[in-house]
Motif scaffolding. Structure first.
Motif, short mmCIF file in Angstrom:
data_model
loop_
_atom_site.label_atom_id
_atom_site.label_comp_id
_atom_site.label_asym_id
_atom_site.label_seq_id
_atom_site.Cartn_x
_atom_site.Cartn_y
_atom_site.Cartn_z
N MET A 1 -59.42 65.04 -7.15
CA MET A 1 -60.85 65.24 -6.88
C MET A 1 -61.66 64.34 -7.80
SD MET A 1 -63.02 68.80 -6.90
CE MET A 1 -62.42 69.31 -8.50
N ASN A 2 -62.53 63.53 -7.23
CA ASN A 2 -63.36 62.61 -7.99
C ASN A 2 -64.73 63.23 -8.29
OD1 ASN A 2 -61.48 60.50 -8.07
ND2 ASN A 2 -62.09 59.80 -6.04
N ILE A 3 -65.05 63.31 -9.57
CA ILE A 3 -66.34 63.85 -10.01
C ILE A 3 -67.11 62.72 -10.68
CG2 ILE A 3 -67.50 65.55 -11.45
CD1 ILE A 3 -64.93 67.25 -11.28
N LEU A 4 -68.22 62.34 -10.08
CA LEU A 4 -69.02 61.21 -10.53
C LEU A 4 -70.28 61.71 -11.23
CD1 LEU A 4 -69.70 58.12 -10.49
CD2 LEU A 4 -70.77 58.54 -8.24
N SER A 5 -70.64 61.07 -12.33
CA SER A 5 -71.88 61.42 -13.02
C SER A 5 -72.74 60.18 -13.20
CB SER A 5 -71.59 62.04 -14.40
OG SER A 5 -72.80 62.27 -15.09
N SER A 6 -73.98 60.25 -12.69
CA SER A 6 -74.95 59.18 -12.93
C SER A 6 -75.86 59.55 -14.09
CB SER A 6 -75.80 58.94 -11.67
OG SER A 6 -76.61 60.08 -11.38
N ALA A 7 -75.67 60.76 -14.65
CA ALA A 7 -76.43 61.22 -15.80
C ALA A 7 -75.66 60.89 -17.07
CB ALA A 7 -76.67 62.72 -15.71
N LYS A 8 -76.36 60.48 -18.09
CA LYS A 8 -75.70 60.18 -19.36
C LYS A 8 -75.16 61.46 -19.98
CE LYS A 8 -78.16 56.00 -20.82
NZ LYS A 8 -79.01 55.41 -21.88
N ILE A 9 -73.87 61.51 -20.16
CA ILE A 9 -73.20 62.66 -20.77
C ILE A 9 -72.61 62.20 -22.11
CG2 ILE A 9 -71.42 64.42 -20.48
CD1 ILE A 9 -73.61 64.61 -18.39
N SER A 10 -72.83 62.99 -23.15
CA SER A 10 -72.34 62.61 -24.47
C SER A 10 -70.82 62.54 -24.49
CB SER A 10 -72.84 63.59 -25.53
OG SER A 10 -72.21 64.85 -25.38
N GLU A 11 -70.29 61.76 -25.40
CA GLU A 11 -68.85 61.54 -25.47
C GLU A 11 -68.08 62.84 -25.71
OE1 GLU A 11 -65.56 59.68 -24.76
OE2 GLU A 11 -67.48 58.61 -24.70
N LYS A 12 -68.64 63.73 -26.55
CA LYS A 12 -67.92 64.98 -26.84
C LYS A 12 -67.80 65.85 -25.58
CE LYS A 12 -71.85 67.75 -28.49
NZ LYS A 12 -72.38 68.58 -29.61
N HIS A 13 -68.86 65.83 -24.75
CA HIS A 13 -68.80 66.62 -23.51
C HIS A 13 -67.89 65.95 -22.48
CE1 HIS A 13 -71.66 69.55 -24.82
NE2 HIS A 13 -72.65 68.70 -24.93
N ARG A 14 -67.86 64.64 -22.46
CA ARG A 14 -66.93 63.93 -21.56
C ARG A 14 -65.49 64.30 -21.88
NH1 ARG A 14 -68.89 57.62 -20.89
NH2 ARG A 14 -71.11 58.02 -20.49
N THR A 15 -65.17 64.24 -23.17
CA THR A 15 -63.81 64.55 -23.60
C THR A 15 -63.42 65.98 -23.25
OG1 THR A 15 -63.98 62.97 -25.44
CG2 THR A 15 -62.27 64.67 -25.60
N LEU A 45 -71.05 65.17 -7.41
CA LEU A 45 -71.95 64.26 -8.14
C LEU A 45 -72.81 65.06 -9.10
CD1 LEU A 45 -73.35 61.48 -8.57
CD2 LEU A 45 -74.93 62.13 -6.73
N MET A 46 -72.83 64.62 -10.36
CA MET A 46 -73.76 65.15 -11.35
C MET A 46 -74.88 64.14 -11.54
SD MET A 46 -71.52 66.98 -14.36
CE MET A 46 -70.40 65.61 -14.69
N THR A 47 -76.11 64.62 -11.47
CA THR A 47 -77.27 63.74 -11.54
C THR A 47 -78.49 64.52 -12.03
OG1 THR A 47 -78.84 62.45 -10.17
CG2 THR A 47 -77.69 64.25 -9.09
N PHE A 48 -79.49 63.79 -12.50
CA PHE A 48 -80.77 64.43 -12.81
C PHE A 48 -81.65 64.52 -11.58
CE2 PHE A 48 -79.75 63.19 -17.27
CZ PHE A 48 -79.74 64.47 -17.78
N GLY A 49 -81.20 63.93 -10.47
CA GLY A 49 -81.85 64.12 -9.18
C GLY A 49 -82.81 63.04 -8.76
#
Length: 316
Positions: A1-15, A45-49
């Motif tokens: 499953m591919n989860i794409l984010s166009s919102a800036k996510i901090s490195e700690k949350h990415r990990t 998709l994660m986005t701020f909209g």
């Protein structure tokens, strides 16, 4: 499953997300310009909209769910999303603590003349004639009785306030002494020392407040808008302030943002301008992702009970 984010996510949350969901592929991008090359493969998709367009939705042939990492979804291409039967959830509720604190702090600065005191301090001026007011035992009217409005009401009760609310349903909500439907707003205005608007952006809330309504409020009334700028015409606020129908206006949202440098609000003594930051918090991303993760587990498990699942036909 591919989860794409166009919102800036901090490195700690990415990990943490990658470690928590090893069977999913996360693609984190800086913005939609970078994310668009992956959108045709994204299931989530994660986005701020605000970066989504109907064209992009048309390219997202695998997309099943959009997680908006904010409360507002009014900028989304609703028709395209509906045509592809894509689920939308948002982060509604995470703003309640910072926005409620903002509302109380701004009302206190007006009542305790914080602007004047700071000017006096800069001028080395000792002036005990500054007129102070109290919030205790006053009446607050909150337009919008959702999570943010309810938290504002809870804090207002610490000042022993009478708290009234206005909502679509008029149904009772904790911490409110009385709630009426939107059509009955004017019934409560003559009693309102403070009117706080946390209204979302919908067809029902555009131009919700008018100059004639400000005239029905007490002369000492303070109007605070931290919902959406289009809930009231700025000309109506300016006229009410200049004609003494409002004692003060506290504005965090505007019809045009950023507020132009030559806008008359900047020069009005009885207008407090803040740059759309009532919801800013160092815990914003953490709280938004907590909602996302709860929904992601539901999605993986094939469940149906999602947090903040949106009715896109209403636009909120």
């Amino acid at each position: 499953m591919n989860i794409l984010s166009s919102a800036k996510i901090s490195e700690k949350h990415r990990t943490r997300l990658r470690e928590s969901y090893p069977d999913s592929t996360f693609i984190f991008c800086r913005d939609m310009d970078e994310a668009r090359q992956h959108i045709d493969k994204a299931e989530i998709l994660m986005t701020f909209g605000e970066d989504l367009t109907a064209e992009l939705i048309g390219q997202a042939s695998q997309l099943k769910w959009i997680m908006v990492l904010s409360a507002g979804i009014d900028k989304l291409p609703f028709r395209a999303i509906s045509e592809q039967n894509i689920m939308v959830t948002n982060a509604r509720g995470i703003h309640k603590y910072p926005m409620a604190e903002y509302a109380i702090s701004m009302l206190l600065q007006v009542n305790r003349q914080a602007k004047q005191l700071m000017e006096n301090e800069k001028a080395n001026k000792w002036d005990r004639s500054v007129r102070m007011q109290e919030m205790t035992d006053k009446t607050m009217l909150i337009a919008g009785t959702g999570s943010i409005g309810q938290e504002v009401a809870r804090l207002a009760k610490a000042f022993r306030m009478n708290v009234y609310g206005v909502s679509r349903s008029g149904q009772p909500v904790e911490y409110f002494d009385r709630i009426v439907k939107q059509d009955d707003l004017e019934v409560l205005l003559p009693e309102a020392d403070y009117v706080v608007s946390v209204l979302p952006s919908t067809s029902e809330t555009k131009d919700f407040f008018t100059y004639d309504q400000f005239r029905k409020m007490p002369d000492n009334a303070v109007f605070l808008n931290m919902g959406r700028g289009e809930a009231v015409r700025e000309k109506a606020i300016l006229k009410a302030i200049r004609e003494g129908e409002l004692a003060h206006a506290i504005l965090d949202v505007f019809e045009e943002e950023p507020l132009p440098e030559n806008h008359p609000f900047w020069q009005e003594e009885n207008v407090t301008v803040t740059p759309h930051l009532s919801g800013v918090s160092p815990f914003y991303q953490r709280r938004a992702l907590e909602i996302f993760e709860e929904n992601l587990q539901t999605y993986i498990d094939g469940g149906s009970e999602y947090v903040n699942k949106m009715d896109i036909t209403r636009g909120y």
